[in-house]
Design a protein around this motif. Structure first.
Motif, PDB file in Angstrom:
ATOM      1  N   TYR A 138       0.797  -1.192   0.075  1.00 36.64           N
ATOM      2  CA  TYR A 138      -0.089   0.009  -0.132  1.00 36.64           C
ATOM      3  C   TYR A 138       0.884   1.207   0.100  1.00 36.64           C
ATOM      4  O   TYR A 138       2.064   1.334   0.175  1.00 36.64           O
ATOM      5  CB  TYR A 138      -1.037   0.041   1.055  1.00 36.64           C
ATOM      6  CG  TYR A 138      -0.284  -0.059   2.674  1.00 36.64           C
ATOM      7  CD1 TYR A 138      -0.390   1.177   3.179  1.00 36.64           C
ATOM      8  CD2 TYR A 138      -0.053  -1.144   3.208  1.00 36.64           C
ATOM      9  CE1 TYR A 138       0.324   1.272   4.455  1.00 36.64           C
ATOM     10  CE2 TYR A 138       0.552  -1.105   4.551  1.00 36.64           C
ATOM     11  CZ  TYR A 138       0.927   0.159   5.162  1.00 36.64           C
ATOM     12  OH  TYR A 138       1.320   0.238   6.310  1.00 36.64           O
ATOM     13  N   THR A 139       0.143   2.350  -0.296  1.00 36.64           N
ATOM     14  CA  THR A 139       1.083   3.432  -0.274  1.00 36.64           C
ATOM     15  C   THR A 139       0.626   4.456   0.982  1.00 36.64           C
ATOM     16  O   THR A 139      -0.415   4.244   1.483  1.00 36.64           O
ATOM     17  CB  THR A 139       0.586   4.284  -1.488  1.00 36.64           C
ATOM     18  OG1 THR A 139      -0.606   5.030  -1.459  1.00 36.64           O
ATOM     19  CG2 THR A 139       1.056   3.558  -2.803  1.00 36.64           C
ATOM     20  N   ALA A 140       1.551   5.337   1.207  1.00 39.66           N
ATOM     21  CA  ALA A 140       1.198   6.270   2.374  1.00 39.66           C
ATOM     22  C   ALA A 140       0.044   7.274   2.097  1.00 39.66           C
ATOM     23  O   ALA A 140      -0.736   7.276   3.018  1.00 39.66           O
ATOM     24  CB  ALA A 140       2.524   7.146   2.784  1.00 39.66           C
ATOM     25  N   ALA A 141      -0.245   7.416   0.862  1.00 43.27           N
ATOM     26  CA  ALA A 141      -1.288   8.350   0.374  1.00 43.27           C
ATOM     27  C   ALA A 141      -2.606   7.339   1.032  1.00 43.27           C
ATOM     28  O   ALA A 141      -3.582   7.908   1.027  1.00 43.27           O
ATOM     29  CB  ALA A 141      -1.321   8.617  -0.795  1.00 43.27           C
ATOM     30  N   THR A 142      -2.504   6.166   0.175  1.00 44.41           N
ATOM     31  CA  THR A 142      -3.718   5.098   0.579  1.00 44.41           C
ATOM     32  C   THR A 142      -4.179   5.305   2.339  1.00 44.41           C
ATOM     33  O   THR A 142      -5.358   5.306   2.788  1.00 44.41           O
ATOM     34  CB  THR A 142      -3.478   3.936   0.519  1.00 44.41           C
ATOM     35  OG1 THR A 142      -3.532   3.904  -1.300  1.00 44.41           O
ATOM     36  CG2 THR A 142      -4.881   2.845   0.418  1.00 44.41           C
TER      37      THR A 142
END
Length: 271
Positions: free
Chosen positions: A112-116
């Motif tokens: 996953y991404t930090a923005a998610t």
């Protein structure tokens, strides 16, 4: 297979010269949780503003592939990309494309991404009008990209303020401040003071939360004092990455890891 959050092994992908995500996540993590870091060369050319990366190109960069492979073989329960700017410039489509491309290298470990994680944290905390506290090395293109990203994920109104480093940095281009070591000089007391001052602005709607979206901006120690002073949720990128990873690891089990000493976010379930 779901694990208890207290036994989670969290993998993070971090740019080559950023010590902040692993430092903050280690300090926030409860006993028994381990954090495992892989590094990749930042795609920002030296002495330039960063304006985004194609998701597939970043996911398939040799050092990113190596990190995903090693964290997957290590046995991490999830891997987070701690490089929010790439998501902000690419929009939510970047997150989906990066995760899909990264999956081929991570041996089945969820990515996953930090923005998610930030998006999930905002929704779980019911924050729709945050005060957006930008790191001092972010520039106007990143401001616009971040606001556009937040708009796409349902954050309809933000007010933006940038942390000020002080006069000793006046001769350094903003986009070079991180590489010049500005992150080592940031005092959480100063973060607290600047955010409180920016929060209380006459003739402006009161924000319903505070968001610090930069993974490389040290802000962990200011979270709880700010929540106590302002009475609203305070969400940082590194805090959201840890929270999302713990909750994701515990999917299907009781999310019994509550770290109230690190902010109200850790009392909330994934939306």
């Amino acid at each position: 297979m779901p694990v208890t959050a207290a036994a989670a092994r969290l993998g993070i992908l971090v740019i080559h010269n950023d010590p902040v995500p692993e430092t903050e996540i280690w300090r926030m993590a409860p006993e028994g949780v381990s954090v495992h870091t892989a590094r990749f060369e930042c795609p920002r050319p030296a002495d330039t503003e960063y304006v985004g990366s194609p998701a597939a190109a970043l996911a398939n960069a040799p050092d990113v592939v190596r990190g995903l492979d090693q964290l997957g073989r290590l046995g991490a329960h999830s891997v987070a990309l701690c490089f929010g700017s790439s998501s902000f410039f690419g929009g939510p489509a970047f997150d989906a494309e990066f995760v899909a491309a990264a999956a081929a290298h991570a041996h089945g470990v969820p990515v996953y991404t930090a923005a998610t994680a930030i998006t999930a944290a905002l929704r779980a905390s019911d924050v729709r009008r945050p005060l957006l506290v930008m790191p001092p090395w972010f520039t106007e293109p990143t401001f616009r990209a971040t606001e556009e990203y937040l708009g796409e994920v349902g954050v309809g109104e933000t007010r933006l303020v940038q942390f000020e480093l002080g006069p000793r940095w006046d001769g350094v281009a903003r986009y070079n401040a991180f590489d010049e070591g500005a992150h080592w000089t940031i005092d959480p007391v100063e973060v607290y003071q600047q955010v409180v001052k920016a929060f209380h602005v006459p003739d402006h709607p009161r924000p319903d939360g505070v968001l610090v979206p930069g993974s490389g901006f040290p802000s962990r120690a200011a979270v709880v004092p700010l929540e106590q002073e302002l009475g609203v949720p305070v969400i940082t990128s590194n805090q959201a990455v840890l929270w999302y990873g713990l909750r994701h690891a515990a999917a299907g089990t009781a999310p019994n890891t509550v770290i109230t000493a690190q902010g109200s976010l850790f009392t909330r379930r994934l939306p």
